[in-house]
Scaffold this active site. Structure first.
Site, PDB file in Angstrom:
ATOM      1  N   TYR A 166     123.167  52.452  27.354  1.00 25.02           N
ATOM      2  CA  TYR A 166     123.638  53.774  27.787  1.00 25.02           C
ATOM      3  C   TYR A 166     122.687  54.877  27.298  1.00 25.02           C
ATOM      4  CZ  TYR A 166     127.176  57.543  28.211  1.00 25.02           C
ATOM      5  OH  TYR A 166     127.865  58.686  28.513  1.00 25.02           O
ATOM      6  N   LYS A 170     120.695  57.498  29.543  1.00 27.66           N
ATOM      7  CA  LYS A 170     121.028  58.919  29.445  1.00 27.66           C
ATOM      8  C   LYS A 170     119.821  59.780  29.073  1.00 27.66           C
ATOM      9  CE  LYS A 170     125.324  59.269  30.652  1.00 27.66           C
ATOM     10  NZ  LYS A 170     125.558  59.746  32.039  1.00 27.66           N
TER      11      LYS A 170
HETATM   12  N1  LIG Z   1     133.412  62.339  28.258  1.00 23.02           N
HETATM   13  C1  LIG Z   1     132.401  62.514  27.412  1.00 23.02           C
HETATM   14  O1  LIG Z   1     132.557  62.926  26.253  1.00 23.02           O
HETATM   15  C2  LIG Z   1     131.010  62.223  27.866  1.00 23.02           C
HETATM   16  C3  LIG Z   1     129.974  62.322  26.930  1.00 23.02           C
HETATM   17  C4  LIG Z   1     128.671  62.128  27.342  1.00 23.02           C
HETATM   18  C5  LIG Z   1     128.421  61.815  28.673  1.00 23.02           C
HETATM   19  N2  LIG Z   1     129.464  61.683  29.546  1.00 23.02           N
HETATM   20  C6  LIG Z   1     129.135  61.336  30.920  1.00 23.02           C
HETATM   21  O2  LIG Z   1     129.885  62.162  31.786  1.00 23.02           O
HETATM   22  C7  LIG Z   1     130.081  61.502  33.030  1.00 23.02           C
HETATM   23  C8  LIG Z   1     131.543  61.548  33.435  1.00 23.02           C
HETATM   24  O3  LIG Z   1     132.274  60.733  32.552  1.00 23.02           O
HETATM   25  P1  LIG Z   1     133.815  60.962  32.156  1.00 23.02           P
HETATM   26  O4  LIG Z   1     133.833  61.080  30.683  1.00 23.02           O
HETATM   27  O5  LIG Z   1     134.404  62.030  32.969  1.00 23.02           O
HETATM   28  O6  LIG Z   1     134.433  59.526  32.498  1.00 23.02           O
HETATM   29  P2  LIG Z   1     135.332  59.004  33.729  1.00 23.02           P
HETATM   30  O7  LIG Z   1     135.379  57.518  33.612  1.00 23.02           O
HETATM   31  O8  LIG Z   1     136.620  59.750  33.767  1.00 23.02           O
HETATM   32  O9  LIG Z   1     134.493  59.437  35.002  1.00 23.02           O
HETATM   33  C9  LIG Z   1     133.452  58.671  35.546  1.00 23.02           C
HETATM   34  C10 LIG Z   1     133.750  58.474  37.014  1.00 23.02           C
HETATM   35  O10 LIG Z   1     132.620  57.840  37.629  1.00 23.02           O
HETATM   36  C11 LIG Z   1     133.111  56.927  38.588  1.00 23.02           C
HETATM   37  N3  LIG Z   1     132.087  55.912  38.844  1.00 23.02           N
HETATM   38  C12 LIG Z   1     131.663  54.927  38.016  1.00 23.02           C
HETATM   39  N4  LIG Z   1     130.716  54.182  38.609  1.00 23.02           N
HETATM   40  C13 LIG Z   1     130.521  54.724  39.832  1.00 23.02           C
HETATM   41  C14 LIG Z   1     129.641  54.414  40.893  1.00 23.02           C
HETATM   42  N5  LIG Z   1     128.791  53.367  40.820  1.00 23.02           N
HETATM   43  N6  LIG Z   1     129.662  55.180  42.012  1.00 23.02           N
HETATM   44  C15 LIG Z   1     130.519  56.229  42.106  1.00 23.02           C
HETATM   45  N7  LIG Z   1     131.416  56.553  41.122  1.00 23.02           N
HETATM   46  C16 LIG Z   1     131.375  55.811  39.997  1.00 23.02           C
HETATM   47  C17 LIG Z   1     134.339  56.336  37.939  1.00 23.02           C
HETATM   48  O11 LIG Z   1     135.207  55.723  38.895  1.00 23.02           O
HETATM   49  C18 LIG Z   1     134.944  57.548  37.254  1.00 23.02           C
HETATM   50  O12 LIG Z   1     135.913  58.208  38.048  1.00 23.02           O
HETATM   51  C19 LIG Z   1     129.500  60.107  32.855  1.00 23.02           C
HETATM   52  O13 LIG Z   1     128.184  60.070  33.352  1.00 23.02           O
HETATM   53  C20 LIG Z   1     129.482  59.948  31.355  1.00 23.02           C
HETATM   54  O14 LIG Z   1     128.534  58.997  30.938  1.00 23.02           O
HETATM   55  C21 LIG Z   1     130.739  61.871  29.180  1.00 23.02           C
END
Ligand SMILES: NC(=O)c1ccc[n+]([C@@H]2O[C@H](COP(=O)([O-])OP(=O)(O)OC[C@H]3O[C@@H](n4cnc5c(N)ncnc54)[C@H](O)[C@@H]3O)[C@@H](O)[C@H]2O)c1
Length: 302
Positions: A166, A170
């Site tokens: 990851y 990232k």
């Molecule tokens: N939440 C945090 O603190 C955090 C921190 C750092 C980075 N992120 C990043 O933020 C982004 C959103 O994450 P989140 O925390 O809202 O999680 P989340 O799981 O709620 O949202 C991610 C969404 O992406 C969709 N998804 C996954 N694979 C997919 C694909 N191949 N095609 C289309 N859709 C797909 C999932 O179904 C899900 O709804 C991600 O990239 C995550 O890595 C989140």
């Protein structure tokens, strides 16, 4: 209350991937609430990227419509980014904003990391962002307006146990975004990255429940919206954002040492110069390849 004019997106089309929940849903609702036509993309699988379902994207489209906004669903994986852009063009006739947000986790300590877990994370975050943005890019260049936001993470910037796959993906996205920013500048196509923190299904097992009120996805989306507004000149930036905290990150370089290159440079000379090589007392903040090369071949200081 702010006296500023509201930043709106009337007439603009925004693609938000992974918008069926978490951060993506929050971005989609904010853009739609400010007049954008939103393509809500979500594969609808598990947090590990297994399975699929149309219900995640459909739910958010229904939410947007219930609030009087305009939205359409896309169920493709970001690995088929071209299809997602095609759906936006078919439904709305243009694409102005792309927020590459879809993500999965396959955490595993490095000595147990399988090829499959490495590849799955690479494919969604990196290959997915590439295919999606590559398909949208010519349209944004052509119309001389485009805004791209990719979603990085502190795990990439700082490293995190169990997240070599990851973290690689990232921080890879930051390198991707920085070159996109260089290429898009002359065409008013801007690219930025966020490293967000928010309570979502990806993070709920890592964060105490009490933090869910402080770390809402809705605290992150305003930065994404601002970066995508036509008035925002920012490009090539990486921002930490979460819980109401917003801050830009940049590189810092130590003063450094120039060792005499007329003769072979001995490892002992490196050891001796270490305080200058690794000390940040007199640092600079290089922001381009030119800055980096300047220090290597430019005037020799010591
Ligand atoms: N939440 C945090 O603190 C955090 C921190 C750092 C980075 N992120 C990043 O933020 C982004 C959103 O994450 P989140 O925390 O809202 O999680 P989340 O799981 O709620 O949202 C991610 C969404 O992406 C969709 N998804 C996954 N694979 C997919 C694909 N191949 N095609 C289309 N859709 C797909 C999932 O179904 C899900 O709804 C991600 O990239 C995550 O890595 C989140």
């Amino acid at each position: 209350m702010s006296t500023q004019e509201q930043l709106r997106f009337d007439g603009k089309v925004a693609i938000i991937t992974g918008a069926g929940g978490g951060l993506g849903r929050s971005h989609a609702l904010l853009f739609a609430g400010r007049g954008a036509k939103v393509l809500v993309n979500d594969l609808g699988g598990s947090a590990r990227g297994e399975g699929k379902s149309e219900s995640a994207a459909d739910r958010v489209v229904a939410e947007i419509r219930a609030q009087g906004g305009e939205a359409a669903a896309s169920y493709d994986s970001v690995e088929n980014g071209g299809e997602i852009v095609k759906t936006a063009l078919d439904r709305f006739g243009r694409v102005d904003i792309v927020v590459s947000n879809a993500g999965i986790l396959r955490d595993q300590s490095f000595h147990k990391m399988s090829d499959e877990d490495w590849d799955a994370v690479y494919r969604v975050h990196v290959l997915g962002s590439f295919r999606l943005i590559r398909a949208a890019w010519p349209h944004m260049r052509e119309q001389q307006y485009g805004r791209v936001v990719v979603t990085s993470s502190a795990a990439g910037v700082y490293g995190n146990f169990g997240q070599t796959n990851y973290g690689t993906a990232k921080l890879g996205l930051v390198g991707f975004m920085k070159s996109l920013a260089e290429e898009g500048k002359s065409k008013n196509v801007h690219a930025n990255a966020i490293a967000p923190v928010a309570m979502s299904r990806l993070t709920e097992s890592m964060m105490p429940k009490e933090l869910s009120d402080i770390l809402k996805p809705e605290h992150v989306s305003p930065l994404v919206a601002y970066l995508c507004h036509e008035r925002c000149e920012e490009t090539g930036g990486l921002f930490e954002v979460g819980g109401g905290f917003f801050a830009k990150l940049r590189w810092e370089r130590a003063k450094g040492a120039h060792l005499p290159r007329e003769h072979a440079i001995a490892p002992e000379a490196v050891a001796e110069a270490w305080p200058r090589i690794a000390g940040f007392e007199e640092s600079t903040h290089p922001a381009s390849v030119q800055d980096a090369m300047g220090a290597v071949i430019g005037p020799r200081r010591s």
